[in-house]
Scaffold this motif. Structure first.
Motif, short mmCIF file in Angstrom:
data_model
loop_
_atom_site.label_atom_id
_atom_site.label_comp_id
_atom_site.label_asym_id
_atom_site.label_seq_id
_atom_site.Cartn_x
_atom_site.Cartn_y
_atom_site.Cartn_z
N TYR A 81 139.92 8.46 -58.99
CA TYR A 81 140.39 8.04 -57.66
C TYR A 81 139.74 8.89 -56.57
O TYR A 81 139.31 8.37 -55.53
N ALA A 82 139.68 10.20 -56.79
CA ALA A 82 139.11 11.09 -55.78
C ALA A 82 137.61 10.82 -55.59
O ALA A 82 137.11 10.83 -54.46
N TRP A 83 136.91 10.57 -56.70
CA TRP A 83 135.49 10.27 -56.61
C TRP A 83 135.26 8.94 -55.89
O TRP A 83 134.34 8.81 -55.08
N ASN A 84 136.12 7.97 -56.14
CA ASN A 84 136.03 6.69 -55.45
C ASN A 84 136.19 6.89 -53.94
O ASN A 84 135.42 6.34 -53.14
N ILE A 87 132.98 8.62 -52.46
CA ILE A 87 131.85 7.71 -52.28
C ILE A 87 132.05 6.82 -51.06
O ILE A 87 131.13 6.59 -50.26
N LEU A 88 133.26 6.31 -50.88
CA LEU A 88 133.54 5.45 -49.73
C LEU A 88 133.40 6.22 -48.42
O LEU A 88 132.86 5.69 -47.43
N THR A 89 133.89 7.45 -48.39
CA THR A 89 133.78 8.26 -47.18
C THR A 89 132.33 8.52 -46.81
O THR A 89 131.91 8.40 -45.65
N ARG A 133 125.29 1.56 -56.12
CA ARG A 133 125.24 1.67 -57.58
C ARG A 133 126.43 2.47 -58.11
O ARG A 133 127.05 2.11 -59.11
N ALA A 134 126.73 3.58 -57.44
CA ALA A 134 127.86 4.40 -57.87
C ALA A 134 129.16 3.63 -57.74
O ALA A 134 130.03 3.70 -58.63
N ALA A 136 129.57 0.36 -57.87
CA ALA A 136 129.63 -0.69 -58.88
C ALA A 136 130.15 -0.13 -60.21
O ALA A 136 130.98 -0.74 -60.88
N GLY A 137 129.66 1.05 -60.59
CA GLY A 137 130.13 1.68 -61.82
C GLY A 137 131.59 2.08 -61.74
O GLY A 137 132.36 1.89 -62.70
N LEU A 138 132.01 2.62 -60.60
CA LEU A 138 133.41 3.00 -60.43
C LEU A 138 134.33 1.79 -60.43
O LEU A 138 135.43 1.83 -61.00
N ASN A 139 133.88 0.71 -59.81
CA ASN A 139 134.69 -0.51 -59.81
C ASN A 139 134.95 -1.00 -61.23
O ASN A 139 136.06 -1.40 -61.57
N ASP A 140 133.93 -0.95 -62.07
CA ASP A 140 134.11 -1.36 -63.46
C ASP A 140 135.08 -0.43 -64.19
O ASP A 140 135.97 -0.87 -64.92
#
Length: 206
Positions: A81-84, A87-89, A133-134, A136-140
């Protein structure tokens, strides 16, 4: 495309969709022979699909261990969650211009698919392709978790409606603040979300 091509693609798509919908518990073993039987396929394209999913981080394997879903614990989920959120920030700060395909957020067919569509739109706004790309991987990796969220968090649809509105209006600063609240809420509920994920019934593939 040769005859094996469509079969391999069909098998890969079917297995991945099954996993992303949270229909297999973390840690569960994935038997290639059983999957081949359910998908009316030979074992070879099933093994090929599972190896691709290993590369995508959705499946694990090891010497003598076969294929299985990765186990996930509370600290690992909080890290995801924190990495997601990170990336968004970063993508929001780097991005310029209109959000691409923002309307795709409105037409996602299932509630648990909405965050993936929204976050992908944010990441694609960044000129750095690695952000997309990052994401897309996190979404999966988070998709099955988001299915479990629906049964744990109150009013997730209203929360996503707020994010959608800010995205479509391109209000970057309020969107960033709302995204932080979105992720803090899930980090605080990580234990309950995991309990729901592990109790979700397994469903047969096919």
């Amino acid at each position: 495309m040769n005859a094996a091509g469509p079969t391999a693609e069909r098998v890969y798509d079917a297995i991945k969709a099954h996993l992303l919908e949270g229909r297999v518990k973390p840690g569960a073993r994935l038997d290639p022979a059983q999957l081949a039987d359910r998908l009316h396929s030979s074992v070879t394209p099933v093994r090929a699909a599972l190896n691709i999913l290993v590369g995508e981080g959705l499946v694990q394997t090891g010497t003598g261990e076969g294929f299985h879903l990765p186990l996930i614990d509370e600290p690992a989920l909080k890290d995801l969650y924190a990495w997601n959120a990170d990336i968004l920030t970063i993508a929001l700060r780097a991005g310029t211009g209109a959000f691409p395909e923002a309307k795709s957020v409105e037409i996602a067919q299932h509630p648990w698919m909405r965050p993936a569509a929204l976050f992908a739109a944010i990441a694609r706004r960044s000129p750095n392709l690695e952000h997309a790309r990052a994401m897309a991987g996190l979404n999966d990796r988070l998709q099955a978790v988001r299915v479990a969220e629906q049964a744990v968090l109150p009013e997730p649809a209203a929360e996503l409606d707020r994010l959608d509105g800010l995205l479509l209006a391109e209000n970057t600063a309020p969107l960033r603040s709302e995204l932080l609240r979105y992720h803090r809420r899930r980090i605080g509920s990580a234990a309950a979300i995991l309990r729901q994920l592990y109790r979700m019934p397994d469903a047969n593939l096919g």
